[in-house]
Write a protein that holds these residues in place. Structure first.
Motif, short mmCIF file in Angstrom:
data_model
loop_
_atom_site.label_atom_id
_atom_site.label_comp_id
_atom_site.label_asym_id
_atom_site.label_seq_id
_atom_site.Cartn_x
_atom_site.Cartn_y
_atom_site.Cartn_z
N PRO A 82 0.82 -1.21 0.00
CA PRO A 82 0.00 0.00 0.00
C PRO A 82 0.86 1.27 0.00
CG PRO A 82 -0.74 -1.56 1.66
CD PRO A 82 0.59 -2.05 1.19
N VAL A 83 0.48 2.23 -0.85
CA VAL A 83 1.17 3.52 -0.91
C VAL A 83 0.14 4.63 -0.85
CG1 VAL A 83 3.14 2.61 -2.19
CG2 VAL A 83 1.19 3.55 -3.44
N ALA A 84 0.58 5.81 -0.43
CA ALA A 84 -0.33 6.93 -0.25
C ALA A 84 -0.82 7.51 -1.58
CB ALA A 84 0.35 8.02 0.57
N GLY A 85 0.06 7.53 -2.60
CA GLY A 85 -0.31 8.11 -3.89
C GLY A 85 -1.16 7.17 -4.72
N GLN A 86 -1.76 7.72 -5.78
CA GLN A 86 -2.59 6.91 -6.67
C GLN A 86 -1.75 6.25 -7.76
OE1 GLN A 86 -7.10 7.77 -7.16
NE2 GLN A 86 -5.96 9.38 -8.19
N THR A 87 -2.04 4.98 -8.02
CA THR A 87 -1.42 4.27 -9.14
C THR A 87 -1.74 5.02 -10.43
OG1 THR A 87 -1.60 2.14 -8.01
CG2 THR A 87 -1.41 2.09 -10.41
N ARG A 88 -0.77 5.13 -11.33
CA ARG A 88 -0.94 5.91 -12.56
C ARG A 88 -1.87 5.21 -13.56
NH1 ARG A 88 4.42 4.87 -16.23
NH2 ARG A 88 4.76 2.70 -15.64
N SER A 89 -2.45 6.01 -14.46
CA SER A 89 -3.26 5.51 -15.56
C SER A 89 -2.61 5.93 -16.86
CB SER A 89 -4.68 6.06 -15.49
OG SER A 89 -5.36 5.60 -14.34
N ASN A 90 -2.40 4.98 -17.78
CA ASN A 90 -1.77 5.24 -19.08
C ASN A 90 -2.77 5.02 -20.21
OD1 ASN A 90 0.66 5.67 -17.75
ND2 ASN A 90 1.39 3.59 -18.08
N ILE A 91 -2.53 5.71 -21.33
CA ILE A 91 -3.38 5.59 -22.51
C ILE A 91 -2.52 5.24 -23.71
CG2 ILE A 91 -4.91 6.82 -24.11
CD1 ILE A 91 -5.86 8.49 -21.76
N ALA A 92 -2.99 4.28 -24.53
CA ALA A 92 -2.31 3.92 -25.78
C ALA A 92 -3.32 3.99 -26.92
CB ALA A 92 -1.70 2.52 -25.69
N LEU A 93 -2.91 4.59 -28.05
CA LEU A 93 -3.74 4.69 -29.24
C LEU A 93 -3.09 3.88 -30.34
CD1 LEU A 93 -4.41 8.54 -29.10
CD2 LEU A 93 -5.82 6.70 -28.15
N PRO A 106 3.28 9.93 -14.84
CA PRO A 106 4.50 9.73 -14.06
C PRO A 106 4.34 8.75 -12.91
CG PRO A 106 3.49 11.84 -13.52
CD PRO A 106 2.74 11.29 -14.69
N GLY A 107 3.17 8.63 -12.34
CA GLY A 107 2.99 7.74 -11.19
C GLY A 107 3.23 8.45 -9.88
N PRO A 108 2.91 7.81 -8.77
CA PRO A 108 3.05 8.45 -7.46
C PRO A 108 4.51 8.53 -7.01
CG PRO A 108 2.42 6.17 -7.18
CD PRO A 108 2.40 6.43 -8.67
N GLU A 109 4.77 9.40 -6.06
CA GLU A 109 6.09 9.47 -5.45
C GLU A 109 6.08 8.63 -4.18
OE1 GLU A 109 9.34 12.73 -3.73
OE2 GLU A 109 7.55 13.39 -4.82
N LEU A 110 7.01 7.66 -4.12
CA LEU A 110 7.06 6.77 -2.96
C LEU A 110 7.94 7.36 -1.88
CD1 LEU A 110 5.83 4.84 -5.08
CD2 LEU A 110 7.26 3.03 -4.12
#
Length: 315
Positions: A82-93, A106-110
């Motif tokens: 478990p981490v405080a920040g939110q897991t990142r969301s990526n998009i591919a076209l 970028p994703g959360p800072e641990l």
């Protein structure tokens, strides 16, 4: 059992589009949502092959909960940190001609405590693992030496390490002698600091990574195929691909195929190429099942075409 470590996982959304027109409304013809990150993809490929796997990854927020849910639905055991920040969301076209446009968050800072918790969780879960695959970029908050520390701890516990990362994190980890490193052509060129124009250039660069500490180097050369360089010699393998639908996760599928087949020698290289060739012909980041593989189509040789120009030279 193959344990995977993904320090910067993601929730990946892939849309198949007829083309990209900047500033216009683009209507997708297909879409899929997958748990993402290079280590996660390795676990997904291992599971698709019917082999056991365990995914260790930091997860936070609603996207992190959805990643865990999607992995569980695919029969993959998860050891979440478990981490405080939110897991990142990526998009591919993905376009019909195989062109892929990716937007990676970028994703959360641990925190320091979260970074240590991730290391200790790997140690606690690694008993009985045949391989530990450490894959992908490091999130904010993790020093470039983090993978080196993980390799050192894993080796001290008697585990074998496959490392798929790049830049300073790769260079820092080499001195700890990872059992396998898996760069693509661009990452290989970056590691040695010069362009790669031929297969021979790639072989020389792989040999330099071994001199820097890697026990073996599995190098993906895109459409040209893959190289394996270790203490016993060098091999080159390739396979035909009829239609490229998406290359998302293809390298991760290759690493899974390599490790499933033992993680050493030409047999494992052939398995890596078969898995990678199958993956690029599937939509999004879908992973190949045994029915998708064509191992008989793989060409493998120890007589490496050193002078062959790369179809996609890198600088």
């Amino acid at each position: 059992m193959i344990l995977t470590v993904t320090p910067n996982p993601s929730l990946d959304r892939t849309y198949e589009v007829p083309g990209l027109d900047r500033g216009e409304v683009v209507r997708a013809s297909g879409e899929r949502m997958d748990p993402g990150g290079k280590g996660v993809n390795v676990s997904r490929a291992v599971a698709a092959a019917g082999a056991p796997t365990l995914a260790v990854l930091p997860l936070g927020g609603a996207p992190g909960a959805l990643v865990a849910e999607l992995l569980d639905a695919q029969g993959i055991e998860v050891a979440p940190v478990p981490v405080a920040g939110q897991t990142r969301s990526n998009i591919a076209l993905a376009e019909p001609d195989g062109t892929l446009t990716k937007i990676n968050a970028p994703g959360p800072e641990l925190s320091a405590a979260e970074a240590e918790s991730l290391l200790s969780t790997v140690g606690a879960q690694s008993a009985g693992a045949d391989w530990i695959a450490c894959c992908g970029s490091l999130p904010r908050g993790l020093a470039s030496s983090w993978y080196a520390e993980l390799v050192a701890r894993a080796h001290a516990a008697g585990a074998r390490i496959a490392l798929d990362t790049s830049g300073p994190a790769l260079l820092a980890a080499l001195r700890m002698r990872p059992d396998v490193v898996k760069p693509n052509a661009e990452e290989l060129a970056e590691a040695v600091g010069r362009p790669l124009a031929t297969v021979g250039d790639a072989v020389k660069a792989a040999e330099e990574l071994r001199e820097a500490g890697a026990v073996s180097v599995l190098a993906s050369l895109g459409a040209d195929g893959q190289l394996l360089v270790d203490a016993t010699g060098s091999w080159f393998a390739s396979a035909p691909v009829e239609t490229v639908r998406s290359n998302v996760g293809a390298g991760d599928s290759s690493l899974a195929g390599f490790l499933i087949a033992g993680g050493a020698g030409p047999k494992a290289l052939a398995s890596a190429v078969a898995h990678g060739a199958a993956a690029v012909q599937l939509p999004g980041s879908a992973m190949p099942t045994p029915q998708d593989l064509r191992p008989d189509a793989v060409t493998l040789t120890a007589e490496i075409p050193l002078d062959r120009a790369l179809k996609e030279p890198v600088g």
